[in-house]
Design an enzyme around this catalytic site. Structure first.
Site, PDB file in Angstrom:
ATOM      1  CD  GLU A 112     -41.579  -8.540 -27.248  1.00 29.69           C
ATOM      2  OE1 GLU A 112     -42.450  -7.554 -27.971  1.00 29.69           O
ATOM      3  OE2 GLU A 112     -40.608  -8.003 -26.812  1.00 29.69           O
ATOM      4  CB  SER A 403       0.950 -31.465 -75.319  1.00 31.25           C
ATOM      5  OG  SER A 403       1.668 -30.892 -76.467  1.00 31.25           O
TER       6      SER A 403
END
Length: 832
Positions: A112, A403
């Site tokens: 690069e 319950s």
């Protein structure tokens, strides 16, 4: 002639002068135009520079970053492993330059920006070379941007190719080089560069390393580094997931450049060129497993950020997805996998069908909590689902608990307010007069058991005793305890029926139930459940440090009694299906009256857990055989299947026993200290040993059990007219307020209140071998109390050591009663 020549010369001079003037004017014009053009260009360049965005060096190191969710490492609980990567549009995991291998840094520089360490942001030599190459090819495809310029473009400017952007890019790159060192610029660039490919999201080298090679960036070798550096040119072409051939070609170019520029040796080059590349992705980078748990962590962190920092919902979510946070969850990976595996077993569910939306039904949910700390260890909020941010039925859905609410709103308040494990309750028809109309309480089987203890009431989930206890305690008491246990009670639920049987308007979540039961397991201390321990920002600062709320609901002694009661549910009551090998279990089943919700909630000495089953559309739950599903069936079996795996390898141990308890023999029916009559009940001995909080154990002796002579033909109390061979002495329960017409399970053992009406002087006199006159009392069966066939034992108890009773001034009647009873039993045996 001479004049003519002179005119010609003058004319020629004038003509030349005019030509010079014109040329001068042209030159002046050209120069002027050049000056004007230069001024215009300079003005344009100056204007462009002035319009550049301001350079803020901090922005380069604080870009959007992915957040990571961690969980304790199953192999080493002192360390953590990544389980999820949370990101928005940019999946970026920032790493310092020190963690990036030299080979990877050099690979990027080689391909690069070969002169990276020699220029000051702009490489004029490279620009000139690129311009010449563009003129030769005519396509102007060569780029002259440096790494510094690319960083500026990627973070501050648009990607469009315009003169304006190039001018600003060069100007800002020059400025940046005055502020940052080369290493800082390279670090920012390598963490910013776009390296995604088909189906993956990766910004920066750490994310790319995990996406393409399944390893952190500091573990990359030379060959792998060259592949990642090669992607930058064109990710859609050179990503290995786009084309392995193109990726390999680009890798070889990068390696050649590194060799030419002296970054690697020939041997290193050859080895890297020939290395076989293996591509794989870390599962948590772009996707994550255990979605129900991770999604709950996200929700909890977002809510905590809103509360603590006054963030909006949007800002809090942005912080989670783009803030680079480190979130340390409480997930136990093994437990989470255990729950998920059980939920994939369709045999643990009553039906397996898809609804109109394609969702598997019935649904289910489960949550497991380490109640000692409040840490949630496993969550599954549904079955048959794939995806993220789905409905989590374990934490977000609320259903009627049935319950399973009784331990929280009925029995814990009762034990904490003077009732004991053996407090007697009559399971007989019961009507509650309340606002909105009378409530006729029914049991599950629509039958009545009669006299039972509190332990039996919870063990077999009897509804009528629960309702009677709530009425005795007061509804406000039940509501208060429910709220202390972390349940949300609506105003319309502050009535006996919801508090006794769990028919809540909006219901409760499995999370709430597991946490509430965890308080009973934890010595009565409620600890707020939580999915994360702390959250750290990208700079290492602690944003959230989870210190959960803790408060005492009941004493250790009350919690132990409740644990004992709920162990009875599992050992021999409605919850036997939840038993797991070599580990005590306490719990409670829950089934709504319309059979649309079924629960099992329980705990061991290690964890508490809640299971819920039901249809999303609130349909009735039925099994393959058409029978209704109850909490003791499929939910209990699912709970067992999960918890058996969770507890594999854990030492078996008992629940902690606090001080302040005592174990006492009591009469099962009266709850008082037993007499000899309690052991002679026709059903067998009614003497049981049970646990009490010191000071609440019974002090008085049982007066419930009494002996009486009955006529076996009429089944009523014997009279003087009943034939001796029809008269038997038996032990009964004397419950004065009991309606003798009630068809209860214990009806045969209740002392009759009527006398024999089938034997009298007209039909039975004289009896063989008898003398005297009717009513004289001679030769009548000895009832211990002539004329009524009944005698109550005296208040003085039998001696604990002998069990035979010890005389005092008031005990003669009880001794005679017992003696007659034993003599009659002996005579009956001799006859047989």
């Amino acid at each position: 002639m001479s004049e003519e020549n002179s005119r010609r010369r003058n004319a020629s001079k004038k003509k030349k002068k005019r030509h010079y003037n014109i040329l001068y004017l042209i030159l002046i014009s050209i120069l002027l135009a050049a000056v004007i053009a230069a001024g215009a260009v300079g003005g344009y360049v100056l204007a462009v520079i002035r319009s550049s965005p301001p350079l803020n060096p901090d922005n380069f190191l604080t870009q959007s970053q992915s957040s990571i969710v961690y969980a304790p490492d199953p192999k080493n609980p002192q360390s953590f492993v990544q389980v999820a990567n949370l990101h928005g549009g940019h999946n970026r995991l920032w790493v310092s330059i020190n963690k990036i291998p030299d080979n990877l840094k050099n690979a990027f520089i080689a391909v690069e920006d070969a002169r990276f360490y020699k220029h000051h942001g702009v490489d004029f030599i490279r620009i000139a070379g690129a311009l010449i190459a563009d003129i030769r090819t005519g396509d102007f495809s060569q780029g002259g941007s440096t790494i510094t310029q690319q960083l500026i473009k990627n973070t501050m400017l648009s990607p469009e190719k315009t003169l304006k952007r190039k001018i600003q890019e060069a100007y800002l790159a020059y400025q940046l080089e005055n502020v940052f060192s080369k290493d800082q610029i390279l670090e920012a660039y390598l963490n910013t560069i776009y390296l995604s490919g088909p189906g993956v999201n990766a910004y920066g080298v750490e994310a790319a390393s995990l996406v393409y090679f399944g390893k952190h960036v500091d573990q990359l070798d030379l060959a792998e580094s060259a592949v990642i550096a090669g992607i930058t040119k064109n990710p859609s072409k050179y990503s290995p997931y786009a084309s392995k051939e193109n990726a390999k070609e680009r890798q070889e170019l990068v390696l050649n450049l590194m060799l030419d520029q002296g970054y690697i040796s020939q041997d290193e080059y050859e080895k890297a060129i020939n290395e076989e590349l293996v591509y794989k992705s870390a599962t948590w980078v772009n996707d994550y497993s255990h979605a129900y748990f991770v999604d709950q962590v996200i929700n909890d962190v977002v809510e905590a950020l809103q509360q603590k920092y006054n963030y909006s919902r949007e800002d809090a979510e942005n912080k989670v997805y783009n803030g680079g946070l480190k979130i340390y969850s409480t997930m136990d990976i093994k437990i989470q996998e255990d729950v998920e595996k059980s939920f994939e077993n369709n045999e643990l569910f009553p039906q397996n069908k898809q609804d109109e939306n394609g969702n598997l039904q019935p649904q289910g949910a489960m949550i497991i909590i380490d109640y000692h700390t409040g840490e949630i260890k496993g969550i599954v909020g549904g079955r048959g689902h794939e995806g993220k941010r789905l409905l989590n039925r374990a934490t977000q859905s609320k259903r009627q608990p049935g319950s399973s609410i009784k331990p929280l709103t009925v029995y814990t308040p009762a034990i904490d307010n003077g009732f004991t494990t053996r407090s007697p309750i009559d399971d007989t028809p019961f009507v509650v007069h309340q606002k909105g109309g009378d409530w006729q309480v029914h049991n599950y089987e629509n039958d009545y058991w009669g006299r039972i203890s509190l332990r039996e009431a919870i063990q077999y989930s009897r509804n009528i005793p629960a309702a009677k206890l709530v009425m005795s305690l007061g509804v406000d008491t039940s509501v208060n305890y429910a709220q202390k246990f972390g349940l949300d009670i609506d105003p319309e639920d502050k009535y006996p029926a919801p508090m006794a049987l769990g028919g809540l308007t909006h219901g409760v979540s499995p999370l709430q139930m597991a946490a509430a039961y965890g308080a009973l397991a934890n010595g009565g201390v409620y600890i707020e459940p939580h999915t994360y321990s702390k959250v750290v920002d990208r700079d290492g600062n602690v944003l959230l440090d989870n210190n959960p709320d803790k408060h005492v609901v009941v004493s250790k002694q009350v919690s132990y009694i409740m644990t004992s009661l709920m162990r009875s549910v599992v050992s021999g009551g409605t919850g036997t299906g939840a038993q797991i090998p070599n580990m005590p279990v306490a719990g409670k089943t829950g089934t709504t009256s319309n059979y649309k919700d079924a629960w099992f909630v329980g705990f061991t000495p290690y964890y508490s857990a809640a299971v819920w089953m039901g249809y999303d559309q609130n349909e009735v739950l039925k099994g393959p055989n058409g029978r209704y599903v109850t909490g003791g069936s499929y939910p209990a079996r699912l709970w067992k299947d999960v918890m058996a795996k969770v507890h594999e390898g854990l030492p078996s141990k008992e629940f902690d026993t606090p001080s302040g308890l005592t174990w006492v023999d009591v009469c099962r029916d009266s709850g008082e200290l037993p007499t000899d009559l309690c052991a002679m009940d026709p059903r067998g001995s009614r003497v049981v040993n049970d646990v009490f909080i010191q000071g609440t154990e019974p002090k008085e002796y049982c007066t419930l059990h009494q002996v009486a002579n009955v006529d076996v033909v009429s089944g009523k109390l014997a009279t003087e007219y009943c034939p001796p061979e029809n008269v038997q002495t038996k032990v009964f329960m004397n419950i004065p307020d009991r309606d003798p017409s009630l068809n209860t399970r214990d009806k045969a053992y209740i002392l009759p209140v009527e006398y024999c009406d089938i034997h009298g002087p007209e039909t039975q006199w004289p009896w063989p071998g008898q003398s005297g006159t009717p009513g004289s009392g001679e030769n009548q069966p000895d009832n211990g109390q002539p004329g009524n066939g009944l005698e109550n034992p005296e208040s003085s108890p039998p001696n604990d050591n002998t069990g035979q009773g010890e005389s005092n001034n008031n005990s003669a009647g009880a001794l005679n009663q017992l003696r007659n009873f034993l003599d009659n039993n002996k005579r009956n045996k001799d006859k047989n």
